[in-house]
Write an enzyme that holds these catalytic residues in place. Structure first.
Site, PDB file in Angstrom:
ATOM      1  N   CYS A  92       0.819  -1.209   0.000  1.00  0.00           N
ATOM      2  CA  CYS A  92       0.000   0.000   0.000  1.00  0.00           C
ATOM      3  C   CYS A  92       0.853   1.259   0.000  1.00  0.00           C
ATOM      4  O   CYS A  92       1.717   1.428   0.866  1.00  0.00           O
ATOM      5  CB  CYS A  92      -0.912  -0.017   1.229  1.00  0.00           C
ATOM      6  SG  CYS A  92      -1.803   1.517   1.518  1.00  0.00           S
ATOM      7  N   TYR A 121      -5.512   6.740  -8.752  1.00  0.00           N
ATOM      8  CA  TYR A 121      -6.719   6.002  -8.365  1.00  0.00           C
ATOM      9  C   TYR A 121      -7.941   6.574  -9.081  1.00  0.00           C
ATOM     10  O   TYR A 121      -8.862   5.832  -9.438  1.00  0.00           O
ATOM     11  CB  TYR A 121      -6.915   6.074  -6.855  1.00  0.00           C
ATOM     12  CG  TYR A 121      -6.004   5.156  -6.086  1.00  0.00           C
ATOM     13  CD1 TYR A 121      -6.416   3.880  -5.706  1.00  0.00           C
ATOM     14  CD2 TYR A 121      -4.716   5.560  -5.737  1.00  0.00           C
ATOM     15  CE1 TYR A 121      -5.567   3.037  -5.015  1.00  0.00           C
ATOM     16  CE2 TYR A 121      -3.864   4.718  -5.044  1.00  0.00           C
ATOM     17  CZ  TYR A 121      -4.294   3.454  -4.680  1.00  0.00           C
ATOM     18  OH  TYR A 121      -3.447   2.610  -4.003  1.00  0.00           O
TER      19      TYR A 121
END
Length: 349
Positions: free
Chosen positions: A68, A199
């Protein structure tokens, strides 16, 4: 906990699988723009402990995941500041189930300090039936196993400001006072347009929203290419937190964002300045040793089933290119300012 389980244990696991807060692993909301849920548990660990969580060595555990980017920044800051001796760290595996990050990397799939299989359990210890995403990084109080905060932006700020007493000798100043105001503006643009921008491309629910996200991302990438052409780091001659926040997106760019998220105007390796800058940081102690490309690729290509339904993980790109000469030394600067480098050979945990 052993790999074998009793019938009662299996029943409990099955019951938990029907939790109403489970998510099906779908990340794209068809027809809509991607909007990140920025509602976090905002308690802070501070010197005065005004939220009930005073700075204390060996009380809190950072739960992160090398897959992440938001957690990766916390891993890097903890390492640069030398907080390993006072803040323990647990690492979740890269391929979590629909409910939560899981501790697949640990023996028996259980975090050895918290004694839990899923980070979700620490969230529920803080707030039963916690209604939002189970995210990393998270700071957990080892005394009761409950999450203190998952506010990724504030966690690293507090590592720098609230834990100063426990910084290692030679820890760098990641927040130089003379550039803080400009740095905040730079970090805001990096977050909205690059960190979150990839994203916004990858989770776009329509062609229109994707096109707009793509244009915003590449406008920011061009701005960064220009900004870094004559300065070694984002704020000048030394590494600041702004560089850490940008690095964790850049290091994932060619492996994930270029293809998987369709951020494909060009590869990072085709942008001369940003590619050299990213390699410079990667080769700096405290950065490259926190990166695990296998985990990064496994997370994105397996977890995002609606984007990659086959869940096939690409073999490339080659990792050794990150160790090729970058030539950024010609710009001068001192990576750690008046400080020193951390030990790159020290285990992450």
């Amino acid at each position: 906990m052993s790999a074998s389980r009793t019938n009662d244990e299996n029943t409990r696991r099955d019951d938990r699988a029907t939790n109403p807060h489970d998510t099906p692993g779908v990340y794209v909301d068809k027809g809509k723009d991607f909007n990140r849920d920025m509602r976090y548990i905002t308690s802070r660990i501070t010197v005065d402990g005004e939220d009930g969580y005073p700075v204390e060595p060996n009380r809190y555990r950072l739960i992160a995941a090398q897959a992440c980017p938001w957690a990766n920044r916390a891993i890097i800051v903890r390492r640069l500041l030398g907080l390993e001796e006072v803040i323990s760290m647990g690492l979740a595996g890269p391929v979590h189930d629909p409910r939560s990050w899981t501790f697949d990397l640990d023996p028996g799939g259980v975090d050895p300090v918290l004694g839990i299989e899923r980070l979700q359990d620490a969230y529920f210890a803080r707030e039963p039936d916690y209604p939002r995403g189970i995210t990393v990084p998270a700071m957990v109080d080892e005394r009761d196993g409950a999450v203190v905060t998952n506010d990724f932006d504030q966690i690293t700020r507090d590592f720098a400001s609230q834990w100063q007493k426990f910084h290692r000798d030679g820890a760098p100043n990641l927040w130089p006072e003379d550039v803080v105001d400009e740095m905040e503006a730079v970090m805001k643009r990096v977050f909205t347009e690059v960190n979150n921008g990839v994203y916004r491309c990858g989770f776009a629910g329509s062609q229109e929203s994707y096109d707009a996200a793509y244009d915003r991302l590449w406008a920011a990438m061009d701005w960064l290419e220009e900004r870094l052409a004559d300065r070694r780091y984002l704020m000048g001659d030394t590494i600041t937190e702004a560089d850490i926040r940008l690095f964790t997106t850049l290091v994932r760019f060619d492996a994930v964002y270029h293809g998987h998220f369709k951020a494909n105007r060009q590869k990072l390796s085709e942008m001369p300045v940003l590619w050299a800058y990213a390699r410079d940081l990667y080769q700096t102690p405290g950065f490259g040793e926190t990166v695990d490309f296998d985990q990064i690729k496994a997370h994105y290509y397996v977890v995002h089933k609606d984007i990659n339904p086959t869940q096939i993980i690409p073999k490339g790109p080659a990792e050794d290119v990150w160790l090729t000469p970058h030539g950024r030394e010609k710009l001068g600067g001192r990576p750690f300012g008046d400080g020193t480098a951390p030990d790159p050979q020290r285990p992450l945990r």
